[in-house]
Write a protein that holds these residues in place. Structure first.
Motif, PDB file in Angstrom:
ATOM      1  N   HIS A  80       0.841  -1.210   0.000  1.00 30.09           N
ATOM      2  CA  HIS A  80       0.000   0.000   0.000  1.00 30.09           C
ATOM      3  C   HIS A  80       0.872   1.256   0.000  1.00 30.09           C
ATOM      4  O   HIS A  80       1.284   1.740   1.060  1.00 30.09           O
ATOM      5  CB  HIS A  80      -0.894  -0.038   1.246  1.00 30.09           C
ATOM      6  N   HIS A 105       1.491   5.219  -2.129  1.00 29.05           N
ATOM      7  CA  HIS A 105       0.957   6.219  -3.080  1.00 29.05           C
ATOM      8  C   HIS A 105       2.102   7.122  -3.507  1.00 29.05           C
ATOM      9  O   HIS A 105       2.345   8.173  -2.906  1.00 29.05           O
ATOM     10  CB  HIS A 105      -0.133   7.058  -2.419  1.00 29.05           C
ATOM     11  N   PHE A 136     -13.188   2.670  -3.444  1.00 31.70           N
ATOM     12  CA  PHE A 136     -13.366   3.585  -2.315  1.00 31.70           C
ATOM     13  C   PHE A 136     -14.828   3.651  -1.914  1.00 31.70           C
ATOM     14  O   PHE A 136     -15.710   3.827  -2.757  1.00 31.70           O
ATOM     15  CB  PHE A 136     -12.892   5.000  -2.686  1.00 31.70           C
ATOM     16  N   TYR A 190     -14.841   9.563  -0.092  1.00 34.37           N
ATOM     17  CA  TYR A 190     -14.520  10.597  -1.088  1.00 34.37           C
ATOM     18  C   TYR A 190     -15.528  10.600  -2.253  1.00 34.37           C
ATOM     19  O   TYR A 190     -15.164  10.353  -3.417  1.00 34.37           O
ATOM     20  CB  TYR A 190     -13.102  10.411  -1.651  1.00 34.37           C
ATOM     21  N   HIS A 210     -11.135   0.820   0.594  1.00 34.15           N
ATOM     22  CA  HIS A 210     -11.009   1.890   1.601  1.00 34.15           C
ATOM     23  C   HIS A 210     -12.398   1.997   2.213  1.00 34.15           C
ATOM     24  O   HIS A 210     -13.330   2.476   1.569  1.00 34.15           O
ATOM     25  CB  HIS A 210     -10.579   3.195   0.927  1.00 34.15           C
ATOM     26  N   HIS A 224      -5.849  -0.317   5.417  1.00 39.63           N
ATOM     27  CA  HIS A 224      -5.660   0.581   6.573  1.00 39.63           C
ATOM     28  C   HIS A 224      -6.737   0.490   7.676  1.00 39.63           C
ATOM     29  O   HIS A 224      -7.376   1.470   8.023  1.00 39.63           O
ATOM     30  CB  HIS A 224      -5.416   2.026   6.142  1.00 39.63           C
ATOM     31  N   MET A 284      -4.738  12.263   8.057  1.00 40.89           N
ATOM     32  CA  MET A 284      -4.768  11.109   7.158  1.00 40.89           C
ATOM     33  C   MET A 284      -6.113  10.424   7.350  1.00 40.89           C
ATOM     34  O   MET A 284      -6.805  10.653   8.340  1.00 40.89           O
ATOM     35  CB  MET A 284      -3.633  10.149   7.505  1.00 40.89           C
ATOM     36  N   SER A 285      -6.470   9.596   6.388  1.00 37.97           N
ATOM     37  CA  SER A 285      -7.757   8.900   6.500  1.00 37.97           C
ATOM     38  C   SER A 285      -7.548   7.405   6.372  1.00 37.97           C
ATOM     39  O   SER A 285      -6.917   6.975   5.405  1.00 37.97           O
ATOM     40  CB  SER A 285      -8.711   9.363   5.407  1.00 37.97           C
ATOM     41  N   ASP A 300       0.548   2.706   3.569  1.00 42.88           N
ATOM     42  CA  ASP A 300      -0.285   3.804   3.055  1.00 42.88           C
ATOM     43  C   ASP A 300       0.560   5.071   2.919  1.00 42.88           C
ATOM     44  O   ASP A 300       0.103   6.180   3.200  1.00 42.88           O
ATOM     45  CB  ASP A 300      -1.496   4.043   3.963  1.00 42.88           C
ATOM     46  N   CYS A 336       1.880   8.208   1.879  1.00 40.50           N
ATOM     47  CA  CYS A 336       1.290   9.253   1.044  1.00 40.50           C
ATOM     48  C   CYS A 336       1.770  10.604   1.597  1.00 40.50           C
ATOM     49  O   CYS A 336       1.034  11.310   2.293  1.00 40.50           O
ATOM     50  CB  CYS A 336      -0.242   9.125   1.072  1.00 40.50           C
ATOM     51  N   ASN A 394      -4.864  14.580   2.424  1.00 40.95           N
ATOM     52  CA  ASN A 394      -4.841  13.494   3.424  1.00 40.95           C
ATOM     53  C   ASN A 394      -3.676  12.552   3.155  1.00 40.95           C
ATOM     54  O   ASN A 394      -3.526  12.069   2.034  1.00 40.95           O
ATOM     55  CB  ASN A 394      -6.119  12.651   3.329  1.00 40.95           C
ATOM     56  N   GLY A 395      -2.908  12.276   4.188  1.00 32.93           N
ATOM     57  CA  GLY A 395      -1.860  11.274   4.026  1.00 32.93           C
ATOM     58  C   GLY A 395      -0.616  11.650   4.798  1.00 32.93           C
ATOM     59  O   GLY A 395      -0.416  12.801   5.191  1.00 32.93           O
TER      60      GLY A 395
HETATM   61  O1  URP Z   1      -5.054   9.692   4.071  1.00 30.52           O
HETATM   62  C1  URP Z   1      -4.716   8.829   3.287  1.00 30.52           C
HETATM   63  N1  URP Z   1      -4.698   7.574   3.663  1.00 30.52           N
HETATM   64  N2  URP Z   1      -4.359   9.138   2.015  1.00 30.52           N
HETATM   65  C2  URP Z   1      -3.987   8.239   1.029  1.00 30.52           C
HETATM   66  C3  URP Z   1      -5.136   7.776   0.207  1.00 30.52           C
HETATM   67  C4  URP Z   1      -5.950   6.735   0.922  1.00 30.52           C
HETATM   68  O2  URP Z   1      -7.040   7.021   1.330  1.00 30.52           O
HETATM   69  O3  URP Z   1      -5.505   5.589   1.084  1.00 30.52           O
END
Ligand code: URP
Ligand code: ZN
Ligand code: ZN
Length: 477
Positions: A73, A75, A167, A170, A198, A254, A302-303, A330, A332, A351-352
């Motif tokens: 995982h 990004h 997802f 979002y 997610h 996550h 972060m999410s 994750d 990011c 977010n990340g």
């Molecule tokens: O907040 C996060 N995790 N950002 C990366 C994209 C995701 O939602 O996995």
């Protein structure tokens, strides 16, 4: 060319033993026990070679020798709107990964709504080729399930992208409705693909966010307030239900809450092909950071958000008991100048957070050393289980004759303090700033090539190759 990794303790997902690892070119030739395993002298087979036959010796005395990590995982080079892009690209991010003991990543090509999956895949191949220093695979993010997208899915899976990422959050950019998720699960089942989700209830989150902002609650801590554990728990349960009806394997990314762990564990006890991933940030950090000053707290937006400290024990226990199967990062990362876009309104903050470099060090220091995780469980969640679930095993995630020679030599006794000043990730903050860890990555081989030596990166950009992954195995991993 033969390389012998000599004198170390070899750890796999099934146990630990004093053994040397013989590498022939890009693959593992043999694991040679220095003492035959008790009661089973033939277990290692005849010793096919010794140091005399090796061209190079890597001294692993007093160290652990593990399969290279598989981070399922990440990004890298991800545009998130408004001209903001995650700050590590495939070169800088994979160098950081390698220095942290990860030799394979699985990243996320992202379908632009209205665009095709083929375009997304081409775009990610162009980002990674010539840059990645380690091997990589892709999960395909489907943000728009049209009849045309459905027709493309077979090609994508045949191209070795055997997992979709969907997802439930979002709504404005990425979310699919339940009908689309269910349809994607049916198609995935028929194609031998696995669906990654997610799992947060996006409509509820958006309503909570609108209410908070309207009330003037715009500080980063409201990011966590507007994404309570229940929105993860509800989405996880809904996902498990839909995947069960579609008879599709499901991987929840996550996982951050005790609530979600309970639901995943219950599904697995029924025999459902459901897997759960958690991340170092949910194991090691907690929501108290949101009380800090705005730009300090921003580093942790972060999410899902960070949770109360008591939930960490649930996540560790679930990893130990195999109720959760993997730890992904994750990763990011965003520059603080990009985080600052949300200084006055958390909902505008990208977010990340970074983490690709620290997965092994944190699992060791906070898991093994703290008595929460055995070494074999560490290897499983770090390398073997992600490789198995995503169709890479035994090429990746294993120390077996014939596996790729992706090997980490880890010194458990060296101590260091994590810091933005010394980390390799291309980002100007580190969520673990000041955290002391025991254990450093000493040497990393990737397909037989030494790419990290005495902790320093010595590989080259572009040596990593795309991994065409196999279908999800029919049995439970
Ligand atoms: O907040 C996060 N995790 N950002 C990366 C994209 C995701 O939602 O996995
Ligand atoms: Zn996510
Ligand atoms: Zn993610």
């Amino acid at each position: 060319m033969y390389t012998l990794i000599a004198g170390g303790k070899v750890v796999t997902s099934t146990g630990a033993r004093d053994a040397d690892v013989l590498v022939d070119g890009e693959t593992i030739a043999a694991i040679i026990d220095r003492e035959p395993p008790q009661g089973n002298p033939a277990a290692s087979g005849p010793a096919p070679a010794g140091p005399a036959r090796a061209d190079r010796i890597v001294d692993a005395t007093g160290r652990y020798v593990l399969p290279g990590g598989v981070d399922p995982h990440t990004h890298l080079d991800l545009p998130v709107g408004g001209g903001v892009v995650s700050s590590d690209d495939f070169e800088t991010g994979t160098i950081a990964a390698a220095c942290g003991g990860t030799t394979t990543i699985v990243d996320f090509p992202t379908q632009v709504r209205g665009g095709s999956l083929a375009e997304a895949l081409d775009t990610w191949h162009a980002k990674a080729a010539g840059r990645s220093v380690i091997d990589y695979g892709f999960h395909m993010i489907v943000s728009d399930l049209t009849p045309a997208t459905e027709r493309e899915l077979g090609d994508i899976v045949r191209d070795g992208v055997t997992s979709l990422k969907l997802f439930m959050a979002y709504p404005d950019r990425l979310m699919l409705d339940d009908g689309m998720i269910f349809r994607a699960m049916e198609i995935s089942r028929d194609l031998g693909a696995i669906v990654c989700l997610h799992a947060e209830n996006g409509h509820v989150v958006d309503a909570l966010v609108r209410g908070a902002v309207a009330a003037g609650h715009t500080a980063p801590r409201y990011h966590a307030v507007t994404r309570p554990p229940e929105v993860e728990a509800e989405a996880v349960q809904r996902a498990i239900t839909m995947a069960g009806l579609a008879r599709c394997p499901l991987y929840i990314v996550h996982v951050s809450t005790a609530h979600a762990v309970v639901r995943i564990a219950e599904a697995r006890r029924r025999g459902a092909a459901v897997y759960g991933e958690t991340c170092p940030q949910y194991l090691c950090l907690d929501e108290s950071v949101y009380e800090r000053d705005v730009m300090e707290a921003a580093k942790y937006v972060m999410s899902p958000p960070l949770r109360p400290r008591w939930m960490q024990a649930w996540l560790w226990e679930a990893l130990d008991q195999a109720d959760l199967q993997t730890v992904g990062t994750d990763h990011c990362p965003f520059w603080l100048r990009d985080k600052a876009r949300g200084r006055d309104d958390f909902s505008k903050m990208p977010n990340g957070a970074p983490g690709i470099e620290h997965r092994l060090a944190l699992l060791h220091a906070r898991g093994v050393r703290a008595g929460r995780l055995s070494w074999p469980r560490l290897v499983d969640v770090f390398a073997t289980a992600p490789a198995r679930i995503f169709g890479l095993h035994p090429r990746k995630g294993a120390l077996e004759p014939g596996s790729d020679a992706d090997v980490v030599v880890f010194d458990p006794n060296a101590r260091r303090t994590i810091s933005t000043a010394t980390h390799r990730m291309r980002v100007d903050s580190d969520p673990y700033e000041g955290v002391e860890v025991d254990g450093v990555v000493d040497t990393v081989l990737a397909r037989g090539e030494v790419i990290v030596e005495r902790g320093e990166f010595v590989g080259r950009a572009g040596r990593g190759t795309f991994l065409r992954r196999g279908p999800h195995p029919p049995s439970r991993g």
